[in-house]
Design a protein around this motif. Structure first.
Motif, PDB file in Angstrom:
ATOM      1  N   LYS A  82       0.802  -1.226   0.000  1.00 12.85           N
ATOM      2  CA  LYS A  82       0.000   0.000   0.000  1.00 12.85           C
ATOM      3  C   LYS A  82       0.837   1.278   0.000  1.00 12.85           C
ATOM      4  O   LYS A  82       0.575   2.198  -0.765  1.00 12.85           O
ATOM      5  CB  LYS A  82      -0.926  -0.037   1.223  1.00 12.85           C
ATOM      6  CG  LYS A  82      -1.948   1.050   1.278  1.00 12.85           C
ATOM      7  CD  LYS A  82      -2.900   0.806   2.451  1.00 12.85           C
ATOM      8  CE  LYS A  82      -3.916   1.906   2.580  1.00 12.85           C
ATOM      9  NZ  LYS A  82      -4.818   1.647   3.720  1.00 12.85           N
ATOM     10  N   LYS A  83       1.826   1.348   0.891  1.00 12.54           N
ATOM     11  CA  LYS A  83       2.643   2.564   0.985  1.00 12.54           C
ATOM     12  C   LYS A  83       4.028   2.200   1.482  1.00 12.54           C
ATOM     13  O   LYS A  83       4.178   1.471   2.458  1.00 12.54           O
ATOM     14  CB  LYS A  83       2.019   3.571   1.939  1.00 12.54           C
ATOM     15  CG  LYS A  83       2.823   4.859   2.047  1.00 12.54           C
ATOM     16  CD  LYS A  83       2.224   5.855   3.013  1.00 12.54           C
ATOM     17  CE  LYS A  83       3.054   7.118   2.988  1.00 12.54           C
ATOM     18  NZ  LYS A  83       3.360   7.621   4.283  1.00 12.54           N
ATOM     19  N   THR A  84       5.028   2.723   0.794  1.00  8.80           N
ATOM     20  CA  THR A  84       6.417   2.490   1.182  1.00  8.80           C
ATOM     21  C   THR A  84       7.068   3.827   1.511  1.00  8.80           C
ATOM     22  O   THR A  84       7.080   4.728   0.684  1.00  8.80           O
ATOM     23  CB  THR A  84       7.192   1.819   0.031  1.00  8.80           C
ATOM     24  OG1 THR A  84       6.499   0.647  -0.369  1.00  8.80           O
ATOM     25  CG2 THR A  84       8.592   1.455   0.473  1.00  8.80           C
ATOM     26  N   ASP A 105       9.792   1.608   5.785  1.00 13.58           N
ATOM     27  CA  ASP A 105       8.607   1.162   6.504  1.00 13.58           C
ATOM     28  C   ASP A 105       7.604   0.816   5.426  1.00 13.58           C
ATOM     29  O   ASP A 105       7.371   1.614   4.507  1.00 13.58           O
ATOM     30  CB  ASP A 105       8.025   2.255   7.405  1.00 13.58           C
ATOM     31  CG  ASP A 105       8.789   2.432   8.703  1.00 13.58           C
ATOM     32  OD1 ASP A 105       9.588   1.536   9.059  1.00 13.58           O
ATOM     33  OD2 ASP A 105       8.594   3.462   9.364  1.00 13.58           O
ATOM     34  N   VAL A 107       3.738  -0.187   4.645  1.00 13.89           N
ATOM     35  CA  VAL A 107       2.336  -0.363   5.023  1.00 13.89           C
ATOM     36  C   VAL A 107       1.767  -1.322   3.992  1.00 13.89           C
ATOM     37  O   VAL A 107       1.776  -1.033   2.791  1.00 13.89           O
ATOM     38  CB  VAL A 107       1.553   0.979   4.995  1.00 13.89           C
ATOM     39  CG1 VAL A 107       0.101   0.742   5.368  1.00 13.89           C
ATOM     40  CG2 VAL A 107       2.199   1.992   5.922  1.00 13.89           C
ATOM     41  N   GLU A 114      -4.259  -4.772   7.656  1.00 15.62           N
ATOM     42  CA  GLU A 114      -3.221  -3.781   7.413  1.00 15.62           C
ATOM     43  C   GLU A 114      -2.155  -3.898   8.485  1.00 15.62           C
ATOM     44  O   GLU A 114      -2.455  -3.933   9.673  1.00 15.62           O
ATOM     45  CB  GLU A 114      -3.819  -2.371   7.404  1.00 15.62           C
ATOM     46  CG  GLU A 114      -2.808  -1.324   6.962  1.00 15.62           C
ATOM     47  CD  GLU A 114      -3.440   0.034   6.731  1.00 15.62           C
ATOM     48  OE1 GLU A 114      -3.278   0.897   7.621  1.00 15.62           O
ATOM     49  OE2 GLU A 114      -4.082   0.221   5.679  1.00 15.62           O
ATOM     50  N   VAL A 116       2.169  -2.721   9.450  1.00 19.12           N
ATOM     51  CA  VAL A 116       3.304  -1.859   9.148  1.00 19.12           C
ATOM     52  C   VAL A 116       4.544  -2.536   9.712  1.00 19.12           C
ATOM     53  O   VAL A 116       4.566  -2.931  10.878  1.00 19.12           O
ATOM     54  CB  VAL A 116       3.151  -0.459   9.784  1.00 19.12           C
ATOM     55  CG1 VAL A 116       4.315   0.431   9.391  1.00 19.12           C
ATOM     56  CG2 VAL A 116       1.835   0.178   9.400  1.00 19.12           C
ATOM     57  N   VAL A 146       8.949   1.203  13.975  1.00 18.83           N
ATOM     58  CA  VAL A 146       8.361   1.794  12.775  1.00 18.83           C
ATOM     59  C   VAL A 146       8.429   3.304  12.902  1.00 18.83           C
ATOM     60  O   VAL A 146       8.200   3.864  13.966  1.00 18.83           O
ATOM     61  CB  VAL A 146       6.893   1.327  12.625  1.00 18.83           C
ATOM     62  CG1 VAL A 146       6.170   2.091  11.545  1.00 18.83           C
ATOM     63  CG2 VAL A 146       6.855  -0.167  12.357  1.00 18.83           C
ATOM     64  N   THR A 148       6.835   5.357  10.379  1.00 20.60           N
ATOM     65  CA  THR A 148       5.683   5.905   9.657  1.00 20.60           C
ATOM     66  C   THR A 148       4.489   5.960  10.604  1.00 20.60           C
ATOM     67  O   THR A 148       3.583   5.149  10.530  1.00 20.60           O
ATOM     68  CB  THR A 148       5.346   5.034   8.430  1.00 20.60           C
ATOM     69  OG1 THR A 148       6.512   4.893   7.654  1.00 20.60           O
ATOM     70  CG2 THR A 148       4.250   5.631   7.590  1.00 20.60           C
ATOM     71  N   GLN A 151       0.650   6.281   9.355  1.00 24.95           N
ATOM     72  CA  GLN A 151       0.009   5.181   8.637  1.00 24.95           C
ATOM     73  C   GLN A 151      -0.121   3.911   9.495  1.00 24.95           C
ATOM     74  O   GLN A 151      -0.477   2.871   8.983  1.00 24.95           O
ATOM     75  CB  GLN A 151       0.800   4.844   7.376  1.00 24.95           C
ATOM     76  CG  GLN A 151       0.753   5.932   6.336  1.00 24.95           C
ATOM     77  CD  GLN A 151      -0.638   6.100   5.767  1.00 24.95           C
ATOM     78  OE1 GLN A 151      -1.372   5.149   5.567  1.00 24.95           O
ATOM     79  NE2 GLN A 151      -1.037   7.349   5.526  1.00 24.95           N
ATOM     80  N   ILE A 152       0.179   3.995  10.786  1.00 23.42           N
ATOM     81  CA  ILE A 152       0.105   2.817  11.634  1.00 23.42           C
ATOM     82  C   ILE A 152      -1.367   2.500  11.907  1.00 23.42           C
ATOM     83  O   ILE A 152      -2.131   3.355  12.337  1.00 23.42           O
ATOM     84  CB  ILE A 152       0.867   3.035  12.964  1.00 23.42           C
ATOM     85  CG1 ILE A 152       2.351   3.263  12.667  1.00 23.42           C
ATOM     86  CG2 ILE A 152       0.672   1.847  13.888  1.00 23.42           C
ATOM     87  CD1 ILE A 152       3.175   3.603  13.866  1.00 23.42           C
ATOM     88  N   PRO A 153      -1.767   1.242  11.656  1.00 27.84           N
ATOM     89  CA  PRO A 153      -3.149   0.863  11.946  1.00 27.84           C
ATOM     90  C   PRO A 153      -3.475   1.049  13.424  1.00 27.84           C
ATOM     91  O   PRO A 153      -2.616   0.837  14.282  1.00 27.84           O
ATOM     92  CB  PRO A 153      -3.207  -0.616  11.572  1.00 27.84           C
ATOM     93  CG  PRO A 153      -2.014  -0.861  10.709  1.00 27.84           C
ATOM     94  CD  PRO A 153      -0.986   0.153  11.114  1.00 27.84           C
TER      95      PRO A 153
END
Length: 156
Positions: A82-84, A105, A107, A114, A116, A146, A148, A151-153
């Motif tokens: 999803k996201k780097t 990191d 995601v 989800e 991370v 982490v 990020t 973006q952490i769930p």
């Protein structure tokens, strides 16, 4: 005093590595890696299929497999990159081979959940007929936390 000098030295080294200029070959590999992360995020199987060599291998926390299975995993959404967030990148060249390291990191959505994770990702590229092909992609989980945070769930 000694700790201050050590911290200053680390900051100076970091500043030097982030402000240096890259060779054309290094920049080409960095750009190709960034495109790869973008293509993985949007599940661009066609572009990834051209990039991945037919004999390429992919090593994840849950196993390892070849090109066809990696493309199927991405296409099906079993793993959605999803996201780097890339924090550092370096490359070493050996004849027609480039070995790139990314501190990231990631995601990802894995099996509908989800997650991370911090990874050191090793990408191996081989240049054949004036074109870079990916030969290997390996995810090694890092012990660092982490970074990020946006973006952490949310934990339930």
């Amino acid at each position: 005093m000694g700790l201050f000098i050590l911290i200053s030295g680390v900051q100076l080294c970091h500043a030097q590595t982030t402000t240096s200029t890259y060779t054309k070959a290094e920049q080409d590999i960095f750009d190709l890696s960034k495109k790869k992360w973008d293509w993985m995020a949007v599940k661009n199987i066609d572009s990834l299929g051209v990039l991945f060599d037919d004999k390429s291998v992919f090593v994840h926390m849950g196993g390892s497999w070849g090109k066809a299975q990696e493309l199927n995993v991405i296409k099906s959404g079993n793993i959605w990159y999803k996201k780097t967030s890339v924090y550092s990148v370096s490359v070493n060249f050996f004849a027609n081979t480039a070995i790139l390291l990314n501190d990231i990191d990631l995601v990802a959505v894995v099996g509908g959940n989800e997650v991370v994770n911090p990874f050191m990702v090793t990408e191996v590229y081989v240049k054949e007929n004036d074109r870079w092909k990916m030969g290997s992609l390996t995810f090694s989980k890092l012990l660092r936390p982490v970074r990020t945070t946006d973006q952490i769930p949310q934990q339930k």
